[in-house]
Enzyme design. Sequence first.
Site, short mmCIF file in Angstrom:
data_model
loop_
_atom_site.label_atom_id
_atom_site.label_comp_id
_atom_site.label_asym_id
_atom_site.label_seq_id
_atom_site.Cartn_x
_atom_site.Cartn_y
_atom_site.Cartn_z
N LYS A 224 27.29 21.44 36.08
CA LYS A 224 26.72 20.67 34.99
C LYS A 224 25.52 21.37 34.35
CE LYS A 224 28.85 16.26 35.91
NZ LYS A 224 28.71 14.84 36.33
N ARG A 258 32.01 15.79 44.29
CA ARG A 258 33.03 16.12 43.27
C ARG A 258 32.76 17.51 42.73
NH1 ARG A 258 33.81 16.02 37.81
NH2 ARG A 258 35.89 15.32 37.09
#
Length: 278
Positions: A224, A258
């Site tokens: 991210k 995740r």
Amino acid sequence: MRSPSFLSDLTSPQIMGVLNVTPDSFSDGGRFVSSGKLLLDDALKEAEAMVAAGASIIDVGGESTRPGAAKVTQEEEMARVLPVVEALASRIDAVISVDTSTPALMRAAVDVGAGLLNDVRALSKPGALEVAAAASVPVCLMHMQGQPSTMQAQPHYDDVVAEVRAYLLERAQAAIAAGVKKENIILDPGFGFGKTDEHNVKLLQSLPSLCTTGYPVLAGLSRKSMIGRLLGREPQDRLAGSLALALIAAQNGAKIIRVHDVAETHDVLSLLTTIQKL
Ligand SMILES: Nc1nc2[nH]c(SCCc3ccc(S(N)(=O)=O)cc3)nc2c(=O)[nH]1
């Protein structure tokens, strides 16, 4: 397909491998969709490789929810996701998670073998709570401020930790009231979904307090942009940063991580589990 009892055995953190079947996903978009045709076999091979590398959950998403992502029609989302879920459910020994906010897709995906509903909108769309209750599979409730198209414009909180925690507990209560079993609920602070880097860091540091709710916590930090900004790295160069944050999340109590890079994350979490047991 693994039984959904994986929630009962969360002594060591589980790895959720990301399988994006969207043309514009933020770090690996388009690998399985070319000229609109879903390269089903490639997606299946990727899922098998992730399970072999240590993923116990495969997350199949048909709507890119990265910042600024284009909206996708329900029909398009279903066309991308259902064939993959159906093919995976009969071929791999892992829980198939469907990353969607669309109630019709949730129901259809469970009917063809999905064993986890992963909703970045925490079952807020009309009908989603009822579908999740009827499906009787684990469900991940995630916090997002705003919508993907606008969420990163100007995220603001008076107290991000308190507000995210309160929202997740409110959604959990709504789910239970609709008939979702308490033991099927997973909470997720939603890193990068309407959060500045400061907000993400505070949420990562405060994961232990989210874990005191009694619900297992899922953390999605892989590749991210906070990693990109803090390290000055492009998406394809964020492996070390992703592994560092996976380790911190697991040390802070996250029970499902995740990630895109399963094998590397599995080594990190295996070491953590081994060392914590010594
Ligand atoms: N439960 C759960 N499901 C998820 N699905 C996704 S897709 C990633 C969308 C995205 C990409 C990039 C940024 S950014 N601006 O931080 O780089 C934000 C969101 N993520 C998560 C997550 O975390 N949990």
